[in-house]
Design an enzyme around this catalytic site. Structure first.
Site, short mmCIF file in Angstrom:
data_model
loop_
_atom_site.label_atom_id
_atom_site.label_comp_id
_atom_site.label_asym_id
_atom_site.label_seq_id
_atom_site.Cartn_x
_atom_site.Cartn_y
_atom_site.Cartn_z
N ASN A 10 0.89 -1.16 0.00
CA ASN A 10 0.00 0.00 0.00
C ASN A 10 0.93 1.21 0.00
O ASN A 10 1.72 1.38 0.92
CB ASN A 10 -0.85 -0.08 1.28
N LYS A 12 0.19 4.23 0.40
CA LYS A 12 -0.30 5.35 1.22
C LYS A 12 -0.27 6.63 0.38
O LYS A 12 -0.56 6.57 -0.81
CB LYS A 12 0.52 5.45 2.51
N HIS A 97 -7.63 -0.23 7.07
CA HIS A 97 -6.24 0.01 7.48
C HIS A 97 -6.22 0.80 8.79
O HIS A 97 -7.07 1.66 9.03
CB HIS A 97 -5.49 0.78 6.39
N GLU A 99 -4.54 3.22 9.80
CA GLU A 99 -4.52 4.68 9.68
C GLU A 99 -5.92 5.24 9.39
O GLU A 99 -6.28 6.32 9.85
CB GLU A 99 -3.51 5.10 8.59
N GLU A 170 -2.45 -6.87 10.61
CA GLU A 170 -1.48 -5.79 10.76
C GLU A 170 -1.57 -5.24 12.18
O GLU A 170 -2.34 -4.29 12.44
CB GLU A 170 -1.79 -4.67 9.76
N GLY A 176 4.70 0.89 10.54
CA GLY A 176 5.21 2.22 10.23
C GLY A 176 6.54 2.60 10.86
O GLY A 176 7.11 1.86 11.66
N SER A 213 6.06 -3.65 9.42
CA SER A 213 7.53 -3.66 9.50
C SER A 213 8.15 -4.94 8.94
O SER A 213 9.10 -5.47 9.50
CB SER A 213 7.98 -3.42 10.94
C1 PEP Z 1 1.23 -0.69 6.83
O1 PEP Z 1 1.18 0.45 7.31
O2 PEP Z 1 0.21 -1.28 6.44
C2 PEP Z 1 2.51 -1.36 6.74
C3 PEP Z 1 2.55 -2.65 6.50
O3 PEP Z 1 3.58 -0.54 6.90
P1 PEP Z 1 5.09 -0.89 7.23
O4 PEP Z 1 5.48 -2.13 6.48
O5 PEP Z 1 5.83 0.30 6.76
O6 PEP Z 1 5.15 -1.10 8.70
#
Ligand code: PEP
Length: 251
Positions: A10, A12, A97, A99, A170, A176, A213
């Site tokens: 994604n 974003k 998600h 966020e 997630e 993030g 991550s």
């Molecule tokens: C996310 O925000 O859905 C995500 C997987 O981000 P990251 O891999 O950067 O933690």
């Protein structure tokens, strides 16, 4: 039966038409040689959808939106309907998600309405669920939290076409910049719980991917030492070369 492996990202609120094209060109080169048991998906910002759908036509890349409304049309300024996404050729949509939940106040009920509407117009859905840091060390609370997120989001879905729904686990604490990459043992049990709950709610086999991550280092163990069917990669997949390396290393 062949086990399909899913890898997605994604973007974003990132990328431009130019950097999007660089990404799809690089990933397209990988996909030209990709084994048939892999699925790759990307969720760009809305305005990049037509360009990416056009540029990746015939490659097998699954291209989706990062959100949608649950209504087909009307006075909802700034919103996008699942019907319109379907009509422009989008394949799927990301819903729930962390966020969107935290920054835009989306509730499980809203996400359930969106999932129902998107699936009914024939879009695929990648449904995100995950607990936050406040309950992560309490297995019973986490379990019932995840069960609730799933049962509300999937409470009114139609019969699914194969591969129409993907669940992305997630954990909010793992997502993030600044988040600690999770250890496998921290997410393996929740993935098992999710597998069990999803199998009880949905008849179709629903792939479950892990996101939060994911890196070159932890990708292999997150994929092979858990029941995850794939990886959902955020910031480390903005660079297409790294996205491809993470996939190749994890398999
Ligand atoms: C996310 O925000 O859905 C995500 C997987 O981000 P990251 O891999 O950067 O933690």
């Amino acid at each position: 039966m062949t086990r399909i492996r899913w890898f997605g990202t994604n973007w974003k609120m990132n990328k431009s038409p130019q950097t999007a094209r660089e990404w799809t060109t690089a990933v397209g080169t990988y996909m030209a040689e990709m084994p048939a048991d892999q699925r790759l998906f990307v969720m760009p910002p809305y305005p990049l959808l037509p360009q990416i759908l056009q540029d990746t036509k015939g490659t097998g890349l699954i291209v989706g939106a990062q959100n949608c409304h649950w209504v087909t049309s009307g006075a909802f300024t700034g919103e996008v309907s699942p019907q319109l996404l379907k009509e422009i050729g989008a394949h799927n949509v990301l819903l729930g998600h962390a966020e969107r939940r935290k920054q835009f106040g989306e509730t499980d009920e809203m996400i359930g309405r969106k999932a129902s509407a998107a699936l009914r117009v024939g879009l695929g859905v990648v449904l995100c669920i995950g607990e936050d840091a406040s309950i992560k060390d309490d297995p019973a609370t986490t379990r019932s939290f995840l069960e609730k997120q799933l049962s509300i989001a999937l409470g009114d879905i139609p019969a699914l076409a194969p591969e129409q729904l993907v669940v992305a686990y997630e954990p909010v604490w793992a997502i993030g910049v600044g988040a600690d990459p999770p250890a496998v043992y921290e997410v393996a049990e929740q993935l098992r719980v999710i597998r069990h709950v999803v199998d009880q709610i949905v008849n179709e086999h629903v792939p479950i991917v892990y996101g939060g991550s994911v890196t070159l280092e932890n990708g292999p163990s997150l994929l092979t030492e858990t029941v995850a069917d794939g990886l959902f990669i955020g910031r480390h997949a903005l660079d297409p070369a790294m996205f491809i390396r993470i996939i190749q290393t994890a398999l």
